[in-house]
Design an enzyme around this catalytic site. Structure first.
Site, PDB file in Angstrom:
ATOM      1  N   LYS A 115      41.474  47.464  55.398  1.00  0.00           N
ATOM      2  CA  LYS A 115      40.188  47.213  56.072  1.00  0.00           C
ATOM      3  C   LYS A 115      39.667  45.875  55.569  1.00  0.00           C
ATOM      4  O   LYS A 115      39.185  45.765  54.442  1.00  0.00           O
ATOM      5  CB  LYS A 115      39.197  48.327  55.723  1.00  0.00           C
ATOM      6  CG  LYS A 115      38.127  48.577  56.733  1.00  0.00           C
ATOM      7  CD  LYS A 115      36.937  47.664  56.825  1.00  0.00           C
ATOM      8  CE  LYS A 115      36.010  47.319  55.747  1.00  0.00           C
ATOM      9  NZ  LYS A 115      35.227  46.107  56.079  1.00  0.00           N
ATOM     10  N   GLU A 161      38.677  45.320  41.935  1.00  0.00           N
ATOM     11  CA  GLU A 161      38.487  43.921  41.507  1.00  0.00           C
ATOM     12  C   GLU A 161      37.097  43.533  41.957  1.00  0.00           C
ATOM     13  O   GLU A 161      36.864  43.332  43.144  1.00  0.00           O
ATOM     14  CB  GLU A 161      39.519  43.007  42.173  1.00  0.00           C
ATOM     15  CG  GLU A 161      40.961  43.283  41.797  1.00  0.00           C
ATOM     16  CD  GLU A 161      41.261  42.953  40.349  1.00  0.00           C
ATOM     17  OE1 GLU A 161      40.433  42.311  39.678  1.00  0.00           O
ATOM     18  OE2 GLU A 161      42.336  43.365  39.885  1.00  0.00           O
ATOM     19  N   CYS A 170      34.879  34.958  42.924  1.00  0.00           N
ATOM     20  CA  CYS A 170      34.537  35.994  41.949  1.00  0.00           C
ATOM     21  C   CYS A 170      34.680  35.488  40.521  1.00  0.00           C
ATOM     22  O   CYS A 170      33.893  35.821  39.650  1.00  0.00           O
ATOM     23  CB  CYS A 170      35.446  37.197  42.156  1.00  0.00           C
ATOM     24  SG  CYS A 170      37.178  36.764  42.139  1.00  0.00           S
ATOM     25  N   GLU A 197      25.251  37.978  39.583  1.00  0.00           N
ATOM     26  CA  GLU A 197      26.249  37.140  40.264  1.00  0.00           C
ATOM     27  C   GLU A 197      25.571  36.524  41.493  1.00  0.00           C
ATOM     28  O   GLU A 197      25.155  37.237  42.402  1.00  0.00           O
ATOM     29  CB  GLU A 197      27.437  38.005  40.704  1.00  0.00           C
ATOM     30  CG  GLU A 197      28.537  37.202  41.358  1.00  0.00           C
ATOM     31  CD  GLU A 197      29.644  38.075  41.946  1.00  0.00           C
ATOM     32  OE1 GLU A 197      29.334  39.121  42.543  1.00  0.00           O
ATOM     33  OE2 GLU A 197      30.815  37.692  41.806  1.00  0.00           O
TER      34      GLU A 197
HETATM   35  P1  NAP Z   1      31.278  43.772  49.385  1.00  0.00           P
HETATM   36  O1  NAP Z   1      30.012  43.724  50.130  1.00  0.00           O
HETATM   37  O2  NAP Z   1      31.365  44.686  48.219  1.00  0.00           O
HETATM   38  O3  NAP Z   1      32.406  44.134  50.458  1.00  0.00           O
HETATM   39  C1  NAP Z   1      33.767  44.214  50.113  1.00  0.00           C
HETATM   40  C2  NAP Z   1      34.476  45.083  51.119  1.00  0.00           C
HETATM   41  O4  NAP Z   1      33.975  46.415  51.006  1.00  0.00           O
HETATM   42  C3  NAP Z   1      34.230  44.671  52.579  1.00  0.00           C
HETATM   43  O5  NAP Z   1      35.388  44.897  53.329  1.00  0.00           O
HETATM   44  C4  NAP Z   1      33.116  45.609  52.985  1.00  0.00           C
HETATM   45  O6  NAP Z   1      32.990  45.813  54.366  1.00  0.00           O
HETATM   46  C5  NAP Z   1      33.548  46.873  52.284  1.00  0.00           C
HETATM   47  N1  NAP Z   1      32.469  47.850  52.119  1.00  0.00           N
HETATM   48  C6  NAP Z   1      31.137  47.650  52.139  1.00  0.00           C
HETATM   49  N2  NAP Z   1      30.494  48.818  51.988  1.00  0.00           N
HETATM   50  C7  NAP Z   1      31.436  49.788  51.887  1.00  0.00           C
HETATM   51  C8  NAP Z   1      31.394  51.192  51.712  1.00  0.00           C
HETATM   52  N3  NAP Z   1      30.249  51.857  51.614  1.00  0.00           N
HETATM   53  N4  NAP Z   1      32.564  51.858  51.646  1.00  0.00           N
HETATM   54  C9  NAP Z   1      33.753  51.217  51.724  1.00  0.00           C
HETATM   55  N5  NAP Z   1      33.859  49.870  51.905  1.00  0.00           N
HETATM   56  C10 NAP Z   1      32.698  49.171  51.968  1.00  0.00           C
HETATM   57  O7  NAP Z   1      31.729  42.343  48.867  1.00  0.00           O
HETATM   58  P2  NAP Z   1      31.766  40.986  49.692  1.00  0.00           P
HETATM   59  O8  NAP Z   1      30.356  40.543  49.892  1.00  0.00           O
HETATM   60  O9  NAP Z   1      32.659  41.120  50.874  1.00  0.00           O
HETATM   61  O10 NAP Z   1      32.525  40.017  48.669  1.00  0.00           O
HETATM   62  C11 NAP Z   1      31.878  39.420  47.612  1.00  0.00           C
HETATM   63  C12 NAP Z   1      32.100  40.192  46.324  1.00  0.00           C
HETATM   64  O11 NAP Z   1      33.496  40.368  46.107  1.00  0.00           O
HETATM   65  C13 NAP Z   1      31.588  39.460  45.113  1.00  0.00           C
HETATM   66  O12 NAP Z   1      30.934  40.362  44.262  1.00  0.00           O
HETATM   67  C14 NAP Z   1      32.853  38.943  44.457  1.00  0.00           C
HETATM   68  O13 NAP Z   1      32.757  38.700  43.077  1.00  0.00           O
HETATM   69  C15 NAP Z   1      33.819  40.017  44.764  1.00  0.00           C
HETATM   70  N6  NAP Z   1      35.211  39.537  44.690  1.00  0.00           N
HETATM   71  C16 NAP Z   1      35.967  39.911  43.617  1.00  0.00           C
HETATM   72  C17 NAP Z   1      37.269  39.428  43.487  1.00  0.00           C
HETATM   73  C18 NAP Z   1      38.129  39.831  42.314  1.00  0.00           C
HETATM   74  O14 NAP Z   1      39.343  39.647  42.394  1.00  0.00           O
HETATM   75  N7  NAP Z   1      37.560  40.360  41.230  1.00  0.00           N
HETATM   76  C19 NAP Z   1      37.797  38.575  44.461  1.00  0.00           C
HETATM   77  C20 NAP Z   1      36.999  38.216  45.540  1.00  0.00           C
HETATM   78  C21 NAP Z   1      35.698  38.710  45.633  1.00  0.00           C
HETATM   79  P3  NAP Z   1      31.975  44.883  55.201  1.00  0.00           P
HETATM   80  O15 NAP Z   1      32.662  43.593  55.315  1.00  0.00           O
HETATM   81  O16 NAP Z   1      31.781  45.553  56.489  1.00  0.00           O
HETATM   82  O17 NAP Z   1      30.725  44.806  54.408  1.00  0.00           O
END
Ligand code: NAP
Length: 491
Positions: free
Chosen positions: A183, A259, A294, A393
């Site tokens: 997804k 992650e 991230c 963050e």
């Molecule tokens: P996010 O809002 O947590 O979303 C990540 C994924 O989870 C998206 O596909 C999102 O779908 C989905 N999601 C949201 N709510 C959900 C739920 N209730 N149940 C299951 N899935 C759900 O994060 P983001 O804004 O896309 O990305 C930014 C974050 O990712 C930052 O915190 C960053 O640090 C972190 N990140 C970490 C790494 C690492 O390797 N540690 C790498 C890249 C990014 P939707 O798109 O529909 O919201």
């Protein structure tokens, strides 16, 4: 050259990829959104619901036995073919990601897309060199410890580096013999749908690799709660990561790897001999994707004796990362992903100003469009240690600089965070470098560098930055279970 015109030549796939076919959602729902580069509506993408996710998981379950029965060499050759096809389609993949996320085309074309291809090749080339273990024979007893695939694996990915993060997950998962339902983030699904089309050409059988675009709280949740999904592999915010753990507990206790977010500590000690280099490396790793990284080193902890020199050098480096039109192939930096993200980052900058911290922003270029969502590289000097800008963050081109009196204090400040993804220490003193590296509470530490590790380096954090590892051959452990086979010989 502006490459926006090349979009006209593309036939953009927006439907889900389930059981080897592109299909609409059973509800007909679509994701509607606007470009952060020019404000125009983007292609509407199929928004999968629980029904669609069920179909994808069933297809993956049915395909599992035959896929798992292939040899690692067979799966390796198919994944290598997929990597070759992605390379042939590199321009299209870079265009799609730029269009949807606003990150600079140049950055996708020369860095991100090649990295996703390299990751697939690394895993494919490693998998048939990955051995099981034997327990030495003891009389008539003999044991082997083998790695077995989990079965159907779910992956949920973020928007900030769509294909790199996806490849880190689907490549080792498929190579270990699992089938996959992925997804992507609602803001970045197009490039992965293109990869799905290429996967068919590469020879990945129907049902083995499925893509279910949609909203997290609907499609992501359904995947993470599914009782036939045996592992859920998530990259995204810590907040949603915690939710994923709950889903696993509420359903079938599936394996979980997360992650999540970061607030990377970047320590510059009084023994750092090349402050200008430390500022250059910081800017390169902090500002290249509007700070939407991230592992961005967003908390600089600098010895007060070096503070002024560091800040002056960093101001000069910031000018190299001024954002512009994402489709201009001369620009290193494009836009932030969305209006929501733009407002969130601006809000943090306002908080810093209202709290009286010194805020410096790189000089502004005239925006290419009034609707462009770009933010100048921003330095916040000496905010309070408990300020939101210090502890949370920001996920934007905003770095905080925290002066300290000693290296011991630097470590204390660095570890006083709920995050623990990646960090760095800049010093010419080897003993100090080793001691800081050992004591920093993070999953990856760089000494006198940042972000220049390769696929052989495990990537993943501690504390609320998550659990489990992407990259390296350790990733194969994540996508498999350990099984012991104990043999008793009757002779
Ligand atoms: P996010 O809002 O947590 O979303 C990540 C994924 O989870 C998206 O596909 C999102 O779908 C989905 N999601 C949201 N709510 C959900 C739920 N209730 N149940 C299951 N899935 C759900 O994060 P983001 O804004 O896309 O990305 C930014 C974050 O990712 C930052 O915190 C960053 O640090 C972190 N990140 C970490 C790494 C690492 O390797 N540690 C790498 C890249 C990014 P939707 O798109 O529909 O919201």
């Amino acid at each position: 050259m502006n490459v926006r015109n090349l979009l006209q030549n593309l036939k953009i796939e927006t439907r889900a990829y389930i059981n080897g076919e592109f299909v609409e959602s059973s509800s007909g729902a679509k994701i509607k959104k606007f470009s952060s580069i020019g404000g125009e509506p983007l292609p509407e993408i199929t928004a999968c619901n629980e029904n669609d996710v069920n179909l994808a998981v069933t297809a993956a379950k049915n395909a599992f036995k035959d896929w798992a029965a292939l040899t690692p060499l067979d799966r390796k050759n198919i994944l290598l073919k997929l990597a070759d096809l992605m390379e042939e389609n590199r321009q299209e993949l870079a265009l799609l990601d730029t269009y949807e996320t606003g990150r600079a085309y140049k950055n996708y074309f020369y860095d991100s897309i090649p990295k996703s291809i390299e990751a697939i090749r690394y895993f494919a080339e490693s998998v048939d060199k990955y051995y099981d273990k034997a327990i030495p024979a003891r009389g008539s007893e003999f044991g082997v410890i083998v790695r077995v695939p989990l079965g159907v694996v779910g992956a949920i990915t973020p928007w900030n580096d769509p294909l790199v993060v996806s490849a880190w997950k689907f490549a080792p998962a498929l190579l270990m013999g699992n089938t996959v339902v992925i997804k992507p983030a609602e803001q970045s699904s197009l490039s992965l749908l293109k990869v799905a089309a290429l996967s068919k050409i590469a020879g990945i059988p129907a049902g083995v690799f499925n893509v279910v675009p949609g909203y997290g709280e609907i499609a992501g949740k359904a995947l993470a709660l599914h009782n036939d999904v045996r592992g859920i592999f998530f990259t995204g915010s810590s907040e949603i990561g915690k939710q994923i753990m709950i889903y696993a507990g509420q359903s079938n206790m599936k394996k979980v790897a997360l992650e999540c977010g970061g607030k990377g500590p970047y320590i510059v000690t009084k023994n750092c001999g090349d402050i200008s280099e430390s500022a250059k490396v910081l800017a390169e790793n902090m500002f290249y994707n509007q700070g939407q990284i991230c592992s961005a080193p967003s908390r600089v902890i600098v010895d007060e004796s070096k503070l002024n020199e560091f800040v002056e050098c960093l101001k000069i480096e910031c000018e190299k990362f001024v954002p512009g039109d994402s489709f201009d192939d001369e620009n290193n930096v494009g836009c932030v992903v969305s209006d929501e993200q733009f407002k969130k980052v601006q809000n943090y900058i306002e908080i810093a100003k209202n709290e009286g911290a010194e805020v410096y922003q790189a000089k502004t270029k005239k925006p290419h469009s009034e609707k462009a969502r770009c933010i100048q590289p921003t330095i916040i000097i000496n905010p309070a240690l408990d300020s939101k800008v210090t502890t949370e963050e920001i996920f934007g081109p905003v770095v905080v600089i925290l002066p300290v009196k000693s290296t011991a204090e630097a470590l204390e400040v660095a570890n006083n965070s709920k995050y623990g993804l990646a960090g760095a220490v800049f010093t010419d003193n080897i003993d100090e470098a080793y001691s800081v590296a050992k004591n920093l509470e993070v999953g990856l530490v760089h000494i006198n560098s940042y972000g220049n590790d390769d696929n052989s380096a495990p990537f993943g954090g501690v504390k609320e930055s998550g659990l489990g590892k992407d990259k390296s051959t350790y990733a194969f452990d994540e996508y498999s279970d350990l099984k012991t086979i104990w043999l008793h010989s009757r002779k």
